[in-house]
Each structure stands twice: as structure tokens, then as C-alpha cells.
Design a protein around this motif. Structure first.
Motif, short mmCIF file in Angstrom:
data_model
loop_
_atom_site.label_atom_id
_atom_site.label_comp_id
_atom_site.label_asym_id
_atom_site.label_seq_id
_atom_site.Cartn_x
_atom_site.Cartn_y
_atom_site.Cartn_z
N GLY A 96 54.98 11.72 65.56
CA GLY A 96 55.55 11.60 64.22
C GLY A 96 56.21 12.88 63.76
O GLY A 96 57.29 12.87 63.16
N TYR A 97 55.57 14.01 64.05
CA TYR A 97 56.13 15.31 63.68
C TYR A 97 57.45 15.56 64.41
O TYR A 97 58.45 15.97 63.81
N ALA A 101 51.62 25.35 64.19
CA ALA A 101 50.24 25.07 63.80
C ALA A 101 50.23 23.91 62.80
O ALA A 101 50.83 24.00 61.74
N LEU A 102 49.56 22.82 63.19
CA LEU A 102 49.42 21.67 62.30
C LEU A 102 47.95 21.53 61.94
O LEU A 102 47.09 21.52 62.81
N THR A 116 42.79 18.74 68.38
CA THR A 116 42.81 19.37 69.69
C THR A 116 44.19 19.95 69.96
O THR A 116 45.15 19.68 69.22
N GLU A 117 44.30 20.71 71.02
CA GLU A 117 45.58 21.30 71.39
C GLU A 117 46.48 20.22 71.99
O GLU A 117 46.05 19.38 72.76
N ASP A 138 45.85 12.36 67.73
CA ASP A 138 46.66 13.58 67.84
C ASP A 138 48.01 13.30 68.49
O ASP A 138 49.03 13.87 68.12
N LEU A 139 48.02 12.40 69.46
CA LEU A 139 49.27 12.02 70.12
C LEU A 139 50.24 11.40 69.12
O LEU A 139 51.41 11.76 69.07
#
Length: 65
Positions: free
Chosen positions: A50-51, A17-18, A23-24, A44-45
């Protein structure tokens, strides 16, 4: 030492969970470990990318330390 490295290893399955995404996001890893990211918007992409990059890089830095 082994337990510490295992606890800092990247997570390749399950859910994370970020708070910063709206969005998902769906991430699938192929047989070579390459992530394929599906997101509804560009921001979000980029955050998911990055994560994923950071978790792999931090594990590498821990190994080198």
C-alpha cells in the motif's frame, strides 16, 4: 516547478521507517521498476504494498495537477 516535482518523486532506494509494521521488510525493484516485496507476515506485506502504491500514485496525481 522542477524542484517541487523532484521533491515529491517516489523513493526507490534507501530506508523508510514505518511505525505500522512489526518486522523488517525488504523491497527490491527490478530493471523495469517492478517492486518485489519480502515480508515475514501478510499484514506487513500488505502495508508495504500500500505504501509503495500510494507513493507512485501521489506522484502521478501531482504531475496531472
Amino acid at each position: 516547478m522542477v524542484i517541487y516535482l523532484y521533491s515529491t518523486s517516489p523513493q526507490y532506494n534507501g530506508e523508510v521507517a514505518l511505525n505500522c509494521v512489526k518486522t523488517e521488510i525488504k523491497v527490491e525493484f527490478d530493471d523495469h521498476g517492478i517492486p518485489h516485496i519480502q515480508a515475514e507476515n501478510k499484514l506487513d506485506l500488505m502495508r508495504a504494498f500500500g505504501y509503495l502504491h500510494a507513493q507512485d500514485r501521489l506522484f502521478q496525481l501531482e504531475l496531472m495537477r
